[in-house]
Enzyme design. Structure first.
Site, short mmCIF file in Angstrom:
data_model
loop_
_atom_site.label_atom_id
_atom_site.label_comp_id
_atom_site.label_asym_id
_atom_site.label_seq_id
_atom_site.Cartn_x
_atom_site.Cartn_y
_atom_site.Cartn_z
N CYS A 2 41.92 62.22 -23.60
CA CYS A 2 40.75 63.03 -23.47
C CYS A 2 40.01 62.81 -22.44
CB CYS A 2 39.97 62.73 -24.92
SG CYS A 2 39.86 63.58 -26.30
N SER A 56 30.35 67.60 -29.35
CA SER A 56 30.52 66.43 -28.92
C SER A 56 29.07 65.68 -29.09
CB SER A 56 30.95 66.29 -27.51
OG SER A 56 32.26 67.11 -27.47
N LEU A 57 29.09 64.69 -29.86
CA LEU A 57 27.71 63.90 -29.93
C LEU A 57 27.52 62.97 -29.01
CD1 LEU A 57 26.85 63.45 -33.92
CD2 LEU A 57 25.72 65.10 -32.02
N ASN A 58 28.64 61.96 -29.29
CA ASN A 58 28.66 60.93 -28.08
C ASN A 58 27.63 59.94 -27.98
OD1 ASN A 58 31.20 62.25 -27.68
ND2 ASN A 58 30.38 62.86 -26.09
N ASN A 117 38.82 56.59 -22.96
CA ASN A 117 39.94 56.69 -22.00
C ASN A 117 39.30 56.24 -20.57
OD1 ASN A 117 41.87 57.10 -24.06
ND2 ASN A 117 41.00 59.49 -23.88
N GLY A 154 36.73 71.46 -18.80
CA GLY A 154 35.78 72.76 -18.77
C GLY A 154 35.00 72.92 -20.35
N GLU A 155 33.91 73.71 -20.15
CA GLU A 155 33.11 73.88 -21.38
C GLU A 155 33.14 75.10 -21.82
OE1 GLU A 155 31.01 72.22 -23.63
OE2 GLU A 155 30.87 74.36 -24.49
N CYS A 207 33.00 61.68 -17.81
CA CYS A 207 34.34 62.51 -18.13
C CYS A 207 34.69 62.80 -16.52
CB CYS A 207 33.75 63.81 -18.55
SG CYS A 207 35.03 65.28 -18.70
N SER A 223 35.61 73.04 -29.00
CA SER A 223 34.89 71.97 -28.96
C SER A 223 33.61 72.29 -27.71
CB SER A 223 35.76 70.64 -28.44
OG SER A 223 35.12 69.62 -28.24
N CYS A 252 28.82 65.53 -17.80
CA CYS A 252 28.92 64.38 -18.74
C CYS A 252 29.24 63.21 -17.82
CB CYS A 252 29.85 64.56 -19.86
SG CYS A 252 29.37 66.02 -20.80
N1 SAH Z 1 33.29 70.47 -22.76
C1 SAH Z 1 33.84 70.21 -24.06
C2 SAH Z 1 35.49 70.16 -24.20
C3 SAH Z 1 36.30 69.55 -23.19
S1 SAH Z 1 35.92 67.57 -23.61
C4 SAH Z 1 33.27 69.31 -24.81
O1 SAH Z 1 32.48 68.39 -24.33
O2 SAH Z 1 33.36 69.26 -26.07
C5 SAH Z 1 36.70 67.13 -25.18
C6 SAH Z 1 36.06 65.89 -25.57
O3 SAH Z 1 36.59 64.71 -24.90
C7 SAH Z 1 34.83 65.64 -25.65
O4 SAH Z 1 34.46 65.12 -27.00
C8 SAH Z 1 34.35 64.71 -24.74
O5 SAH Z 1 33.33 64.14 -25.16
C9 SAH Z 1 35.46 63.76 -24.88
N2 SAH Z 1 35.72 63.07 -23.58
C10 SAH Z 1 35.31 63.36 -22.25
N3 SAH Z 1 35.72 62.56 -21.37
C11 SAH Z 1 36.32 61.21 -22.07
C12 SAH Z 1 37.01 60.23 -21.84
N4 SAH Z 1 37.03 59.62 -20.63
N5 SAH Z 1 37.53 59.35 -22.91
C13 SAH Z 1 37.62 59.81 -24.12
N6 SAH Z 1 37.06 61.04 -24.35
C14 SAH Z 1 36.38 61.84 -23.58
#
Ligand code: SAH
Length: 351
Positions: free
Chosen positions: A337, A219-221, A295, A164-165, A124, A196, A121
């Site tokens: 996060c 995580s839709l995003n 963040n 991690g995932e 991240c 998640s 992603c």
């Molecule tokens: N891989 C899994 C779990 C880890 S990330 C997942 O993607 O769900 C956990 C959450 O943090 C996810 O919803 C991800 O989209 C979010 N996330 C990742 N980086 C972020 C950041 N810099 N600020 C806020 N949320 C973030």
């Protein structure tokens, strides 16, 4: 000698059945395994001397095995003492992070399931490390046990949202979740445990089919396919519509509510139109929406200002599902996060 036991060098991570098998292998009665399980997961003791009801001979044999697979190497606590970030070294020196958060009557831990991540992603921090390795179930649950020791309060909730995932380390993650949930051990309610995923479709299907009792967050995003594709390349493998379909199928099959997470990125997915698209996308699903203001890490993405977040939130006033904003804790110590990254990927004893 213990080759037929998985992860045999460490006790944490072993199930009751595996510890019973170990007791028998060491020429002791099966029930000694249950006593050992109790010491490890209920009493949570750190050394064999304290396991007072175990025969000395059994304890001496156990001493060939270590209890904890992880070693705590660093901790940072926010000024408010509400959030702590903990860095652990694996046996091979690789590092993982976990977060402990107190809020009202809730104490939540955020656990890692992998060192690094393969999902990539764009926003991240963990993704920047690339994928390094899966954690064993013992390494996952040991984060919980260390954090419980350092917490003044009993941990009430666990989220698998660290590095991690989880669904690309499915078996070990689920084993760790079941160990947390085991009523003979830590006994944490399944509704207090959330896994998640960035959207690993075949594993969401398996999770539904296996009727796993834990909560699921996806995580839709993105509020449309192109937008999500730009920030989450995994959308190439599964379109947003497909992800919505499997999420809906999950809720119908399990009758459980699903949580959709939506990281808000300034000028990328934070417009009122995005909010409206999001409502149409998920309104027919039994769900909850969790908005996560971004963040910031090194990189091009920014966090929307609070006013934009509030305007976005207002669009959901009449939405048929609940919406919450996760005002992430611990940003001053990079424990929000997606801020979990180990700048040095190996532990150096001189540190
Ligand atoms: N891989 C899994 C779990 C880890 S990330 C997942 O993607 O769900 C956990 C959450 O943090 C996810 O919803 C991800 O989209 C979010 N996330 C990742 N980086 C972020 C950041 N810099 N600020 C806020 N949320 C973030």
């Amino acid at each position: 000698m213990y080759d037929n036991l998985k992860n045999s060098t460490f006790l944490i991570g072993k199930t009751l059945e595996e510890l019973e098998e170990l007791a028998i292998l060491l020429n002791h009665k099966k029930f000694r395994g249950k006593q050992l399980f109790n010491w490890l997961y209920v009493q949570q003791v750190d050394n064999y001397e304290n396991m007072s009801n175990l025969p000395v001979d059994f304890r001496n044999k156990l001493k060939n095995l270590s209890i904890h697979p992880l070693k705590l190497v660093q901790q940072k606590i926010t000024d408010s003492k509400q959030t702590g970030k903990f860095l652990f070294s694996l046996n091979n020196g690789n590092l993982v992070e976990s977060v402990l958060m107190h809020e009202g009557s809730r104490t939540t831990v955020c656990l890692s399931t992998q060192v690094g991540c393969a999902v990539d992603c764009d926003f991240c921090a963990t993704a920047k490390m690339g994928f390094i390795q899966n954690l064993t179930s013992g390494e996952i649950i040991d984060q919980f046990l260390h954090l419980q020791k350092m917490s003044d309060n009993k941990i009430t909730n666990v989220v698998f949202m660290g590095m991690g995932e989880p669904f690309l380390n499915y078996k070990n993650t689920l084993e760790a979740a079941h160990l947390l949930h085991d009523s003979r051990g830590i006994n944490m309610g399944a509704w207090r445990i959330t896994i998640s995923t960035a959207g690993i479709v075949r594993k969401i299907n398996q999770y539904a089919k296996d009727k796993e009792p834990f909560k699921l967050a996806v995580s839709l995003n993105g509020s449309n396919n192109n937008q999500r594709l730009k920030i989450m390349p995994i959308t190439n493998a599964c379109t947003l519509d497909e992800l919505i379909e499997v999420s809906k199928a999950y809720t119908l099959k399990t009758r459980k509510r699903i949580t959709f997470e939506y990281v808000m990125l300034k000028n990328i997915n934070d417009s009122m139109q995005d909010a409206k698209n999001l409502i149409s996308l998920i309104k027919s699903i039994k769900c909850k929406l969790n908005l996560i203001p971004y963040n910031e890490i090194d990189g091009p993405y920014r966090r929307p200002d609070d006013q934009t977040i509030m305007i976005f939130l207002k669009v959901f006033k009449n939405a048929p599902f609940p919406v919450t904003v996760r005002w992430s804790k611990g940003q001053d110590i990079d424990a929000g996060c997606g801020q979990l990254i180990t700048k040095e990927s190996k532990y150096n004893e001189k540190n």
